[in-house]
Design an enzyme around this catalytic site. Structure first.
Site, short mmCIF file in Angstrom:
data_model
loop_
_atom_site.label_atom_id
_atom_site.label_comp_id
_atom_site.label_asym_id
_atom_site.label_seq_id
_atom_site.Cartn_x
_atom_site.Cartn_y
_atom_site.Cartn_z
N HIS A 1 -9.74 -0.82 14.59
CA HIS A 1 -9.66 -0.01 13.43
C HIS A 1 -10.21 1.15 12.48
O HIS A 1 -10.18 0.08 11.75
CB HIS A 1 -8.41 0.80 13.71
CG HIS A 1 -7.78 2.59 13.52
ND1 HIS A 1 -7.58 3.40 13.94
CD2 HIS A 1 -6.68 2.85 12.85
CE1 HIS A 1 -7.60 4.65 13.27
NE2 HIS A 1 -7.14 4.23 12.58
N ASP B 1 3.59 10.00 18.63
CA ASP B 1 2.78 9.72 17.40
C ASP B 1 2.30 11.10 17.42
O ASP B 1 1.53 11.82 15.99
CB ASP B 1 2.23 8.71 17.45
CG ASP B 1 0.42 9.06 16.24
OD1 ASP B 1 1.74 8.82 15.75
OD2 ASP B 1 -0.38 8.96 16.80
N ARG C 1 5.75 14.48 10.27
CA ARG C 1 5.11 14.38 9.03
C ARG C 1 4.38 15.11 7.91
O ARG C 1 4.53 15.72 6.45
CB ARG C 1 4.28 13.05 9.27
CG ARG C 1 5.79 12.26 9.80
CD ARG C 1 4.82 10.78 10.66
NE ARG C 1 4.06 10.17 9.26
CZ ARG C 1 3.24 9.41 9.38
NH1 ARG C 1 2.61 9.26 10.68
NH2 ARG C 1 2.65 8.44 8.38
N SER D 1 2.73 4.24 14.03
CA SER D 1 1.32 5.42 14.31
C SER D 1 -0.24 4.81 14.72
O SER D 1 -0.98 5.27 15.55
CB SER D 1 1.38 6.38 13.18
OG SER D 1 0.04 7.34 13.12
N LYS E 1 -1.60 3.65 18.70
CA LYS E 1 -2.47 4.15 19.52
C LYS E 1 -3.55 2.81 20.26
O LYS E 1 -3.71 2.79 21.03
CB LYS E 1 -2.85 5.22 19.10
CG LYS E 1 -2.93 6.38 17.98
CD LYS E 1 -3.38 7.32 17.55
CE LYS E 1 -3.22 6.89 15.94
NZ LYS E 1 -3.20 7.90 15.35
N1 URA Z 1 -3.53 7.41 10.43
C1 URA Z 1 -3.36 7.06 11.36
O1 URA Z 1 -2.64 7.80 12.88
N2 URA Z 1 -1.71 7.78 10.89
C2 URA Z 1 -1.11 7.70 10.35
O2 URA Z 1 0.24 7.94 10.07
C3 URA Z 1 -1.86 7.98 8.82
C4 URA Z 1 -3.09 7.56 9.13
#
Ligand code: URA
Ligand code: CA
Length: 478
Positions: free
Chosen positions: A82, A161, A168, A183, A187
């Site tokens: 990622h 999320d 947010r 976050s 994922k």
């Molecule tokens: N990327 C994400 O997936 N989540 C965040 O909170 C910030 C960047």
């Protein structure tokens, strides 16, 4: 349990118990906790932070808030990668076939891009015929057969999320280290990864502007991984200019093909070797990052990585150039049961050229010229991404169509000399753009470049590597 007590506890700087975090996440997802209470908690977290235990607990609650992808039908250790957000991040296109060629199974679920440029799915869809919707059993059996498959995101992954991120975004609480860390990790865990390699971007255009903050974010994510049994390695890489030269879907595929055939751009190749070597170690295919790197260099330079890309494209329906079949047939003979020997550099470059010819090309191109002599000192990656999007390479809404051929090709990078009137970058676009788009994109690109009098060395690309054993700095001191 009262939500207001959880908020107050965090407001006062205390750590929440696992039941309290579960109460907040579940209540928020099922609608029993209103946005204003969740927003107040997020702001309290922004100022007070979270302990490592709380962060890991929040991660797992979010990972469990929706579907978890089951990759157990796929043999081997599934290592996911990622990036915390790069413009024209072409590394995934290179890394998939590259680590698959090294024997690490690549079972990638990818989303479509929003904003900037497309996601990996959009990039691959620029190849005529490529199919991105694979049935689950087809997906698993393709990975078991050729080592790599990619499919569009299905199911309801981490709804907590999604909802929290949206909140947010409008309450100025995105930039919280534990919230970003949980976050991202939630994922990856929901997507079924056994081990995770993170590319944490640092610098202008990244979430974390300073190296210190980036290291802290990386450490927190590696710590979450350790606590929940998903070994995680984070590479901290520079984002003070775009990676490689191409930004745009087909343009990036073409660039990736170049790296897979053993060519440059040097920075893209270097980052792929770095990230890939950690993936190969985590996937159990090498004992050390150094050994893995030597293996990956060989796979890039002898055509094996490009051949894996070819197999991957063919398996997912891409229209294989007839000449490619003849080229590979000749190399292969009929003797060794369809397992080609290494292609070699020359054949790899020929195969690369054949695939490049399949890609769509823009109708129009225009060069952006430097207004003065000097050295490029800085290129604002985000502005380059926005310019590519204006030309049609990215979508502004989820439903919008994209122009796979559109984008930007940089002609100068940081440290390069340029004379007034010489090209800095190229715009690529096709017909049908709204009035004024190309002018707007030209202006953005021109402003993205900073040109100074003195030559500045390009910033070091790899700044640090964070593992469970600690932080190793590269080319820099904290
Ligand atoms: N990327 C994400 O997936 N989540 C965040 O909170 C910030 C960047
Ligand atoms: Ca690129």
């Amino acid at each position: 349990m009262r939500t207001v007590d959880c908020i107050q506890k965090k407001r006062d700087g205390l750590a929440l118990a696992p039941e309290e975090i579960r109460h907040l996440v579940r209540g928020f997802v099922n609608g029993s906790i209103p946005d204003y209470q969740m927003a107040a908690w997020a702001m309290a977290v922004f100022f007070r932070g979270m302990t490592p235990e709380e962060t890991a607990c929040l991660t797992m609650e979010m990972a469990d808030s929706g579907d978890r992808i089951d990759l157990s039908a796929i043999r081997g250790i599934k290592v996911d990668k990622h990036s915390t957000g790069g413009v024209g991040d072409t590394t995934t296109l290179v890394l998939g076939p590259l680590v698959a060629a090294a024997g690490v199974p690549v079972a990638k679920m990818s989303g479509r891009g929003l904003g900037h440029t497309g996601g990996t799915i959009d990039k691959l869809e620029s190849i005529p015929g490529f199919r991105t919707e694979l049935a689950p059993d087809e997906f698993a059996s393709q990975v078991n057969r050729i080592g790599i498959a990619l499919t569009g995101q299905t199911g309801n992954i981490t709804p907590a999320d999604k909802k929290l991120y949206a909140l947010r975004d409008v309450t100025a609480t995105v930039n919280s280290l534990p919230l970003i860390a949980s976050s991202i990790m939630s994922k990856k865990i929901a997507a079924g990864a056994d081990a995770i390699v993170l590319d944490v971007k640092t610098g202008r255009g990244a979430f974390m502007k300073s190296l210190e903050e980036s290291v802290l974010l990386a450490e927190r994510m590696v710590d979450i991984g350790r606590r929940v049994g998903r070994t995680t390695v984070a590479v901290i890489s520079d984002m003070n200019q775009p990676l490689g030269y191409a930004v745009g879907n087909a343009l990036e595929v073409s660039e990736a093909i170049g790296v897979l055939a053993g060519e440059g751009p040097a920075d893209l190749r270097e980052l792929c070797l770095e990230l890939g070597s950690h993936m190969v170690v985590l996937g159990g295919r090498a004992a050390s990052a150094e050994e893995a790197r030597r293996l990956l260099e060989r796979l890039l330079d002898d055509g094996s990585a490009l051949l894996k890309f070819h197999e991957f494209l063919a398996a997912q329906g891409a229209r294989v150039p007839g000449e490619a079949d003849r080229l590979l047939g000749r190399m292969n003979g009929s003797a060794n049961g369809g397992v080609p020997a290494p292609l070699g550099k020359e054949a790899a470059l020929r195969l690369a050229g054949l695939w490049r010819r399949q890609l769509p090309a823009a109708t129009f191109t225009r060069e952006i010229a430097a207004l003065r002599d000097g050295f490029v000192t800085d290129i604002d990656a985000e502005a380059v991404g926005s310019a590519a999007m204006l030309l049609g390479a990215g979508r502004e809404t989820k439903e919008a169509a994209i122009d796979h051929a559109a984008g930007v090709v940089l002609r100068r990078k940081v440290g390069d000399r340029v004379e007034a009137g010489e090209p800095l970058a190229e715009l690529h676009w096709s017909g049908g753009l709204a009035e004024g788009r190309t002018e707007q994109a030209s202006r953005l690109l021109l402003e993205a470049y900073r040109i100074g009098d003195g030559k500045e060395a390009p910033p070091p690309l790899i700044r640090a590597v964070v593992t469970e054993d600690g932080v190793r700095m590269r080319n820099a001191v904290l």
